[in-house]
Design a protein around this motif. Structure first.
Motif, mmCIF file in Angstrom:
data_model
loop_
_atom_site.group_PDB
_atom_site.id
_atom_site.type_symbol
_atom_site.label_atom_id
_atom_site.label_comp_id
_atom_site.label_asym_id
_atom_site.label_seq_id
_atom_site.Cartn_x
_atom_site.Cartn_y
_atom_site.Cartn_z
ATOM 1 N N CYS A 297 0.850 -1.185 0.000
ATOM 2 C CA CYS A 297 0.000 0.000 0.000
ATOM 3 C C CYS A 297 0.888 1.238 0.000
ATOM 4 O O CYS A 297 2.044 1.194 0.443
ATOM 5 C CB CYS A 297 -0.877 -0.032 1.250
ATOM 6 S SG CYS A 297 -2.021 1.349 1.452
ATOM 7 N N ASP A 298 0.372 2.348 -0.512
ATOM 8 C CA ASP A 298 1.099 3.606 -0.425
ATOM 9 C C ASP A 298 0.371 4.543 0.538
ATOM 10 O O ASP A 298 -0.682 4.210 1.092
ATOM 11 C CB ASP A 298 1.285 4.245 -1.806
ATOM 12 C CG ASP A 298 -0.032 4.570 -2.504
ATOM 13 O OD1 ASP A 298 -1.096 4.601 -1.834
ATOM 14 O OD2 ASP A 298 -0.016 4.793 -3.732
ATOM 15 N N TRP A 299 0.955 5.727 0.739
ATOM 16 C CA TRP A 299 0.401 6.663 1.723
ATOM 17 C C TRP A 299 -1.022 7.085 1.374
ATOM 18 O O TRP A 299 -1.902 7.123 2.235
ATOM 19 C CB TRP A 299 1.315 7.880 1.822
ATOM 20 C CG TRP A 299 0.873 8.919 2.806
ATOM 21 C CD1 TRP A 299 0.328 10.126 2.531
ATOM 22 C CD2 TRP A 299 0.937 8.825 4.233
ATOM 23 N NE1 TRP A 299 0.055 10.809 3.703
ATOM 24 C CE2 TRP A 299 0.419 10.030 4.759
ATOM 25 C CE3 TRP A 299 1.384 7.835 5.117
ATOM 26 C CZ2 TRP A 299 0.330 10.269 6.130
ATOM 27 C CZ3 TRP A 299 1.292 8.080 6.481
ATOM 28 C CH2 TRP A 299 0.768 9.283 6.973
ATOM 29 N N ASP A 300 -1.262 7.377 0.105
ATOM 30 C CA ASP A 300 -2.606 7.792 -0.298
ATOM 31 C C ASP A 300 -3.610 6.656 -0.081
ATOM 32 O O ASP A 300 -4.755 6.891 0.333
ATOM 33 C CB ASP A 300 -2.606 8.211 -1.768
ATOM 34 C CG ASP A 300 -1.887 9.538 -1.990
ATOM 35 O OD1 ASP A 300 -1.748 10.310 -1.019
ATOM 36 O OD2 ASP A 300 -1.457 9.797 -3.136
ATOM 37 N N GLY A 301 -3.188 5.424 -0.368
ATOM 38 C CA GLY A 301 -4.070 4.291 -0.145
ATOM 39 C C GLY A 301 -4.392 4.096 1.327
ATOM 40 O O GLY A 301 -5.519 3.734 1.691
ATOM 41 N N LEU A 303 -4.522 6.487 3.626
ATOM 42 C CA LEU A 303 -5.471 7.533 4.011
ATOM 43 C C LEU A 303 -6.872 7.226 3.490
ATOM 44 O O LEU A 303 -7.868 7.452 4.186
ATOM 45 C CB LEU A 303 -4.998 8.886 3.479
ATOM 46 C CG LEU A 303 -3.729 9.457 4.114
ATOM 47 C CD1 LEU A 303 -3.362 10.786 3.456
ATOM 48 C CD2 LEU A 303 -3.901 9.634 5.626
ATOM 49 N N ALA A 304 -6.957 6.697 2.266
ATOM 50 C CA ALA A 304 -8.262 6.342 1.703
ATOM 51 C C ALA A 304 -8.917 5.234 2.517
ATOM 52 O O ALA A 304 -10.131 5.245 2.748
ATOM 53 C CB ALA A 304 -8.105 5.922 0.243
#
Length: 330
Positions: A297-301, A303-304
């Motif tokens: 996962c990445d940071w935006d994922g 947060l989502a």
């Protein structure tokens, strides 16, 4: 007031955790499945962070010494009030003298879970320590005398909100409304951490592609996993540094440890990744001996995903509020 009649090991009083104390070397503690605890409190009109009883070992029996409302969430444990089966994830009214019994968790279905939560209208009333009622057994503070519950213990409920719970109203567990699986196994999203690229490409690929077993050496402090050992490119030596729940550390043997809610605030093992906050409850409900998968996962994922769980809680509040309003108008 309730009295514990019998219980397995390690049932404790927990709320959403002791935030802000890491700078003093005090871990966060709190419910291993905060969504289940928050849902029980929503059903009862409590604050989301009111304390409840986390039950990881079954069966459990308790008696109500006064009339009151309660909810059982988390694992499907064949809850019964006297001999009456109860709807999972719902609010119930109990009369003085009635006995609540939680049986063994059902292992079938789409998402086997291992922990149940008993919430009372008004929450469990124990003295807060550093802003939380959560039990920290290593430090022997919080909860009821800083220890696990045992037979003959009594617990008081706090002042109820006055909003009547709606009996028979059930919530759909987030494991069903927010499913996340890979090849039929429960899955958690993970952010790569500082030492991720210190491991071989083959080990990094295997971490994502293969299942990991939760071993019997797992508890609220950390989940020790078993799978293909992770190999470092070269020996890694590190000073102790701050860690938080969700961090995946790799000891020299190459078998990862995921820090859980009672994690110590510092450690010196390399960090491969971190189970995102929105998915840590999924791991907290995975039974010992079961297998899980991890998804990069990445940071935006991350947060989502956190926004998605907050929407689930908001929708639960909305549905319960509507039912409560309709109930009071009748």
């Amino acid at each position: 007031m309730i009295q514990i009649l019998s219980t397995g090991a390690l049932a404790t009083v927990q709320d959403l955790g002791r935030e802000g104390a890491l700078r003093w070397g005090v871990g966060s503690s709190g419910a291993m499945d905060p969504l289940a605890l928050a849902a029980g409190n929503i059903l009862l009109g409590n604050d989301d962070g009111a304390a409840g009883i986390e039950v990881p070992v079954f069966p459990l029996r308790l008696r109500f010494d006064a009339d009151g409302a309660f909810a059982v969430t988390g694992a499907d444990v064949d809850a019964r009030l006297d001999d009456r089966p109860l709807l999972p994830w719902s609010a119930v009214r109990a009369r003085a003298g009635q006995v609540l019994q939680l049986g063994l968790p059902r292992r079938g279905g789409h998402w086997p879970a291992s922990r149940a939560y008993v919430c009372l209208a008004g929450g469990i009333d124990v003295p807060p320590v550093l802003g939380s009622r959560s039990t920290q057994m290593r430090g022997a503070f919080g909860g009821l005398d800083g220890r696990a519950l045992r037979a003959a213990d009594t617990l008081r409920a706090g002042r109820a909100s006055g909003e009547p719970p709606v009996e028979g109203l059930g919530l759909l567990p987030p494991a069903l409304s927010l499913p996340l699986q890979v090849d039929g196994l429960p899955a958690m999203r993970v952010l790569p951490a500082a030492e991720y690229h210190h491991y071989t490409a083959a080990s990094r690929a295997a971490f994502w592609a293969e299942p990991w077993k939760i071993t019997a050496q797992s508890d609220r402090y950390g989940y020790r996993l078993e799978g293909r050992p992770l190999e470092a490119v070269a020996a890694i030596e590190m000073r102790s540094h701050g860690i938080v729940p969700g961090v995946i550390q790799v000891p020299p043997g190459g078998q990862p440890i995921v820090q859980m809610r009672d994690a110590q605030p510092s450690g010196g093992y390399p960090k491969l990744g971190t189970v995102i906050e929105a998915d840590l409850w999924r791991l907290g409900q995975a039974p010992v001996g079961s297998r899980v998968r991890f998804i990069e996962c990445d940071w935006d994922g991350a947060l989502a995903a956190l926004a998605e769980t907050r929407r689930w809680l908001d929708e639960a509040r909305r549905l319960v509020g509507l039912q409560r309003l309709q109930h009071t108008r009748q």
